[in-house]
Design a protein around this motif. Sequence first.
Motif, mmCIF file in Angstrom:
data_model
loop_
_atom_site.group_PDB
_atom_site.id
_atom_site.type_symbol
_atom_site.label_atom_id
_atom_site.label_comp_id
_atom_site.label_asym_id
_atom_site.label_seq_id
_atom_site.Cartn_x
_atom_site.Cartn_y
_atom_site.Cartn_z
ATOM 1 N N TYR A 323 0.829 -1.209 0.000
ATOM 2 C CA TYR A 323 0.000 0.000 0.000
ATOM 3 C C TYR A 323 0.860 1.254 0.000
ATOM 4 O O TYR A 323 0.513 2.279 -0.608
ATOM 5 C CB TYR A 323 -0.951 -0.017 1.197
ATOM 6 C CG TYR A 323 -0.313 0.303 2.533
ATOM 7 C CD1 TYR A 323 -0.318 1.604 3.043
ATOM 8 C CD2 TYR A 323 0.292 -0.695 3.288
ATOM 9 C CE1 TYR A 323 0.262 1.897 4.252
ATOM 10 C CE2 TYR A 323 0.867 -0.415 4.499
ATOM 11 C CZ TYR A 323 0.862 0.883 4.989
ATOM 12 O OH TYR A 323 1.443 1.170 6.194
ATOM 13 N N MET A 324 2.028 1.193 0.691
ATOM 14 C CA MET A 324 2.930 2.348 0.692
ATOM 15 C C MET A 324 3.573 2.528 -0.678
ATOM 16 O O MET A 324 3.718 3.656 -1.164
ATOM 17 C CB MET A 324 4.000 2.169 1.766
ATOM 18 C CG MET A 324 3.477 2.207 3.188
ATOM 19 S SD MET A 324 4.797 1.944 4.399
ATOM 20 C CE MET A 324 5.831 3.366 4.096
ATOM 21 N N ALA A 325 3.955 1.402 -1.285
ATOM 22 C CA ALA A 325 4.558 1.480 -2.624
ATOM 23 C C ALA A 325 3.581 2.085 -3.621
ATOM 24 O O ALA A 325 3.964 2.875 -4.489
ATOM 25 C CB ALA A 325 4.997 0.084 -3.080
ATOM 26 N N ALA A 326 2.286 1.733 -3.481
ATOM 27 C CA ALA A 326 1.274 2.285 -4.391
ATOM 28 C C ALA A 326 1.167 3.794 -4.219
ATOM 29 O O ALA A 326 1.103 4.549 -5.199
ATOM 30 C CB ALA A 326 -0.071 1.620 -4.131
ATOM 31 N N ALA A 327 1.151 4.250 -2.965
ATOM 32 C CA ALA A 327 1.044 5.697 -2.704
ATOM 33 C C ALA A 327 2.266 6.436 -3.244
ATOM 34 O O ALA A 327 2.148 7.530 -3.818
ATOM 35 C CB ALA A 327 0.880 5.937 -1.210
ATOM 36 N N MET A 328 3.454 5.855 -3.067
ATOM 37 C CA MET A 328 4.673 6.506 -3.552
ATOM 38 C C MET A 328 4.738 6.491 -5.078
ATOM 39 O O MET A 328 5.223 7.447 -5.696
ATOM 40 C CB MET A 328 5.896 5.813 -2.962
ATOM 41 C CG MET A 328 6.042 6.005 -1.460
ATOM 42 S SD MET A 328 7.500 5.178 -0.806
ATOM 43 C CE MET A 328 7.307 5.504 0.953
ATOM 44 N N THR A 329 4.237 5.420 -5.685
ATOM 45 C CA THR A 329 4.207 5.368 -7.143
ATOM 46 C C THR A 329 3.297 6.445 -7.713
ATOM 47 O O THR A 329 3.609 7.056 -8.741
ATOM 48 C CB THR A 329 3.738 3.976 -7.613
ATOM 49 O OG1 THR A 329 4.576 2.970 -7.049
ATOM 50 C CG2 THR A 329 3.787 3.871 -9.127
ATOM 51 N N ALA A 356 15.189 1.679 -13.599
ATOM 52 C CA ALA A 356 14.160 2.341 -14.411
ATOM 53 C C ALA A 356 13.087 1.354 -14.839
ATOM 54 O O ALA A 356 11.886 1.674 -14.828
ATOM 55 C CB ALA A 356 14.802 2.996 -15.633
ATOM 56 N N VAL A 357 13.493 0.147 -15.212
ATOM 57 C CA VAL A 357 12.526 -0.884 -15.611
ATOM 58 C C VAL A 357 11.540 -1.161 -14.491
ATOM 59 O O VAL A 357 10.319 -1.222 -14.700
ATOM 60 C CB VAL A 357 13.279 -2.179 -16.013
ATOM 61 C CG1 VAL A 357 12.337 -3.380 -16.002
ATOM 62 C CG2 VAL A 357 13.911 -2.021 -17.387
ATOM 63 N N ILE A 358 12.062 -1.336 -13.276
ATOM 64 C CA ILE A 358 11.194 -1.677 -12.134
ATOM 65 C C ILE A 358 10.273 -0.525 -11.789
ATOM 66 O O ILE A 358 9.074 -0.711 -11.535
ATOM 67 C CB ILE A 358 12.071 -2.072 -10.927
ATOM 68 C CG1 ILE A 358 12.792 -3.387 -11.236
ATOM 69 C CG2 ILE A 358 11.227 -2.187 -9.660
ATOM 70 C CD1 ILE A 358 13.860 -3.761 -10.234
ATOM 71 N N ILE A 359 10.806 0.702 -11.784
ATOM 72 C CA ILE A 359 9.972 1.868 -11.452
ATOM 73 C C ILE A 359 8.862 2.043 -12.489
ATOM 74 O O ILE A 359 7.692 2.263 -12.141
ATOM 75 C CB ILE A 359 10.843 3.141 -11.357
ATOM 76 C CG1 ILE A 359 11.822 3.030 -10.198
ATOM 77 C CG2 ILE A 359 9.958 4.380 -11.192
ATOM 78 C CD1 ILE A 359 12.896 4.107 -10.193
ATOM 79 N N LEU A 360 9.204 1.941 -13.754
ATOM 80 C CA LEU A 360 8.204 2.124 -14.818
ATOM 81 C C LEU A 360 7.157 1.013 -14.793
ATOM 82 O O LEU A 360 5.980 1.263 -15.082
ATOM 83 C CB LEU A 360 8.896 2.193 -16.181
ATOM 84 C CG LEU A 360 9.784 3.423 -16.410
ATOM 85 C CD1 LEU A 360 10.525 3.317 -17.734
ATOM 86 C CD2 LEU A 360 8.967 4.708 -16.370
ATOM 87 N N SER A 361 7.575 -0.205 -14.449
ATOM 88 C CA SER A 361 6.602 -1.298 -14.315
ATOM 89 C C SER A 361 5.578 -0.970 -13.242
ATOM 90 O O SER A 361 4.375 -1.163 -13.422
ATOM 91 C CB SER A 361 7.310 -2.611 -13.973
ATOM 92 O OG SER A 361 7.993 -3.115 -15.085
ATOM 93 N N LYS A 362 6.064 -0.485 -12.108
ATOM 94 C CA LYS A 362 5.149 -0.139 -11.013
ATOM 95 C C LYS A 362 4.233 1.009 -11.415
ATOM 96 O O LYS A 362 3.049 1.031 -11.045
ATOM 97 C CB LYS A 362 5.949 0.224 -9.756
ATOM 98 C CG LYS A 362 6.622 -0.976 -9.099
ATOM 99 C CD LYS A 362 7.277 -0.603 -7.796
ATOM 100 C CE LYS A 362 7.894 -1.832 -7.128
ATOM 101 N NZ LYS A 362 6.883 -2.811 -6.697
ATOM 102 N N GLU A 366 0.182 0.747 -11.463
ATOM 103 C CA GLU A 366 -0.612 1.626 -10.609
ATOM 104 C C GLU A 366 -1.531 2.533 -11.408
ATOM 105 O O GLU A 366 -2.669 2.766 -11.039
ATOM 106 C CB GLU A 366 0.335 2.479 -9.744
ATOM 107 C CG GLU A 366 -0.364 3.291 -8.674
ATOM 108 C CD GLU A 366 -1.124 2.432 -7.687
ATOM 109 O OE1 GLU A 366 -2.219 2.868 -7.250
ATOM 110 O OE2 GLU A 366 -0.659 1.322 -7.372
ATOM 111 N N ASP A 367 -1.040 3.067 -12.507
ATOM 112 C CA ASP A 367 -1.841 3.946 -13.359
ATOM 113 C C ASP A 367 -1.465 3.665 -14.815
ATOM 114 O O ASP A 367 -0.502 4.215 -15.341
ATOM 115 C CB ASP A 367 -1.581 5.416 -13.008
ATOM 116 C CG ASP A 367 -2.455 6.368 -13.809
ATOM 117 O OD1 ASP A 367 -3.203 5.885 -14.688
ATOM 118 O OD2 ASP A 367 -2.400 7.581 -13.572
#
Length: 984
Positions: A323-329, A356-362, A366-367
């Motif tokens: 849930y925290m990762a979702a809010a930060m994303t 970058a791959v992992i961040i963009l995947s999230k 998320e959106d």
Amino acid sequence: MASFEPRKAHPQKQRQNIPAAEPSCPPGRLMAESENPPGGGKHTPPKDFVCPITSNLFDDPVTLETGQTYERRAIQEWLERGNSTCPITRQKLQSTQLPKTNYVLKRLIASWREQNPGAVLDKSENNSLEITPIAKPTMHSTSPNSVITQASLDGTLSELRHNINKLCMSEILEESEMAVLRIEKFWQEAGLEINIVNMLSRPPVVNGFVEILFNSVDTRVLRATVFLLCELGSREKSVIQTLTQVDSDVDGMVALLKKGLLEAVVLIYLLRPSANSLIEMDIIDSLLAVIKKSPDELMSMCLKPRTASVLLLREILGGCQEYMAAAMTVKVISAGVIDSIIGSLEAEWTEERMAAVIILSKCMQEDGKCRNLIADKAELAPVLESFVGAADSDRFEIVRFLSELVRLNRRTFNEQVLHIIKDEGAFSTMHTFLNYLQTALQDQCPVVAGLLLQLDLLAEPRKMSIYREEAIDTLISCLQNTDFPAAQIAAAETIVSLQGRFSASGKPLTRAFLLKRAGLEKKYRTVMRMEHLGNSNVEFEESQEEEKAANDWERKVAYALVSHEFGLLFEALAEGLKSRYAELRSACFVSATWLAYMLGILPDTGIRGAARVCLLKRFLQIFKSAKDIEDKALSMLALNSFIQDPDGLRDLAPSMKDVLKGLRDLKKHSPFAFEMLKVLSEGSESSADLWNHKDLVQVDCSHNGEVLSIVCHKDIIFSGHSDGTIKVWTGRGSILHQIQEVREHTKAVTSLAISQSGEQLYSGSLDKTTKVWSIGDDALQFAEVHDMRDQVHNLVVANSIACFIPQGAGVKVHSWSGGSKLLNQNKSVKCLSLVQGKLYCGCHDSSIQEIDLASGTLNSIQSGSRKLLGKGHPIQALLLHDGLIYSASSSLDGAAVKIWSTSNYELVGTLPSTADVRAIAVSSDLIYLGCKGGIVEVWCKEKHQRVETLQTGTNAKIHCMALNGDEFLVIGTSDGRIQAWGLS
């Protein structure tokens, strides 16, 4: 000074060693590469493969605007020394921003290396001095065609020692600050030998730098201090150990970052705090600020601040709860840094690409709306090249990133991205993915297999394909592996997504499109609105090109799935439908429905029999038991595919009555159900198989006289009796329960009518009044009474008026505000019907008229007949339904009931009943005729054939009847009985 003494060490976790690095190389890369590759023989490489500055084979070639190619590290250092010309041509460069890597040349060199495994570059053959690869940021170039040699220290070592002493010993802050600036200047201008690095790496010196960080307010000094600590920390493990001995040091550096010293992010990264520490520090806003900053506005350091920020951001998102990762994303997306993070996909350092791959995947998860931006701007070649040497966990992150990327809401765009994935990279993407699939973890295999299958299906399906066979085999084995429920769910969801249609947020639209195909158009539109593909009035419209591409893809992938091993997938889906995991059952249900539906569209593959054996009973069970209208409709869609062949109809025969009942339930919501009902009724041997009523309840109200009128409203039934009583009944549970009885009329209640709003009940009586009642949840409430000045027979109402048959000839029109007039005075009217301002009269002389109440125009639908001896044949009942007029009269001319069109008054059909019909009710499929002899005839509305006869058990007349919905018929008789039937 005591404060500058080496600090006492605190127990610390073992930190990762950060070896020496150069400006363009990340920490962790050695200062000098191995000079000779493994192998024995000598093979001189082509001249174009060798950097003219370093005389080594290119590792990261960049081609300038002049057409000359150099090693990125070497030309970067050349430019950082203030040069603005091409080293060989001496032409002035219009831009000092280096271009992207020359991947074509890089691939050619890699191919040459493979063909010459023993090749060694003989530097003497290149007419240049032997060199060491560029390793430090401060080396000078004496000639563009020679090594950038290290400048001599020129006697500055003593001055450097003097400034180090000032830093460590001076009690005056300004002197210490000036010492920092001079040390930074030495570092920038002089090539530093390792002994100089050792001089600056001693704990007292490092602690002196830290004291400056915590005491100085001069931005220039602070930036210089951070720069030096980063350069030292990237080269000497002992510097990091010194900095991490005191926990407050990290906190202080985070505070500097939050205050705007953005370069401090590099030092924070080098200290490698844990993910939990980073989360507690709450630095995500600062990291996003660094990422948004232009690189030109930040210092050139051993590691780019943006790179450090991306790497730290990955640690934070990967180390916190979901849930925290979702809010930060969400913060990452709203900060507008997606463009910058996309740029990191092309970074030289694989670690930054992976972050970058992992961040963009999230972000896509998320959106999904940022998916189009990423697909449009991302360079995938560097990502695919990273896959080859990556660890297994990073490999899966790359596959997941690519799988998310091909969930665009345009099929043509998806296929363009798939082609890029397939064709880019120095290696065969499909072969690489196939090798990885054979070693991937169970819950990762379905994602890898799904992507591999999509890449294989880009070309026209061949009879044999190792990629397709392996991918589908993997999906089936994962779906059947009950020891790994996560893998089962992932496999089922992957199959659902293979249908190829996605929303703007990247969610599969397989279920939504199946609902549309099952006739639940409203449900489909609701889903599309929720996914922002349309609004309440406008449906998302695909172009013809998109629709064709989507349909072609769907057929292609469905054929590959169903034809594999003669329908083996259907066995796995059938087992999944029995799972105790709701998520797995749901995904298997949608997948099985989709593939069963596609069997009716694809060319006959001989698979339908296998699918029927595996799935027919399960779909039949869902169709019979499902409470959810969508699940019922989807199972109907699948069943329809199976009944297209004789074997399917034969297997369905024992349950045909249940199927027909379910279809009757659905036809109110789905035109598809109605069409399927017609198909099955054509093949039905007996009408009783299709329409079968059962007697629900019979109530004796003979103590109140005859039942003269009945109306239904929702699940409430109102009855009017000849003693002036009105009874209120509830029809819940298919049993009549009397909930109220009122007797405000002094004579018989001949008519009951519900207002258009459904809030009021009108009762007409022989006592010359009409009473108005409010319909509540539990009871009727008397509202008002109207004096009609004549007996009321057969009352119909509209918003402002009531029409009724008086004692004599004609029809009276009564205004609720007062006043009345007599219409059609030349006719003796027997029955009435009022629809949309037009009054229809059935008369004693068998004539039928239409009166327009607004204009007073009268039209004759059926002419009357005069009988010289005896009476004529009156119209006993008149009913309007769906633009048709149903009239009941004598059966002497062969048709007791005639059906007329309201648009042109033409006779469109007859019901050749021989009974004396006194009441009519019409549902969407059936016509009910209440007759004089106590029977109810049931006729098929479409075929005009009698399908059933219902018996009341008496010879009494049926005065009135009403339908509660399509399947609940209530009648009132002359002997005071109320009886109800329902479709079984």
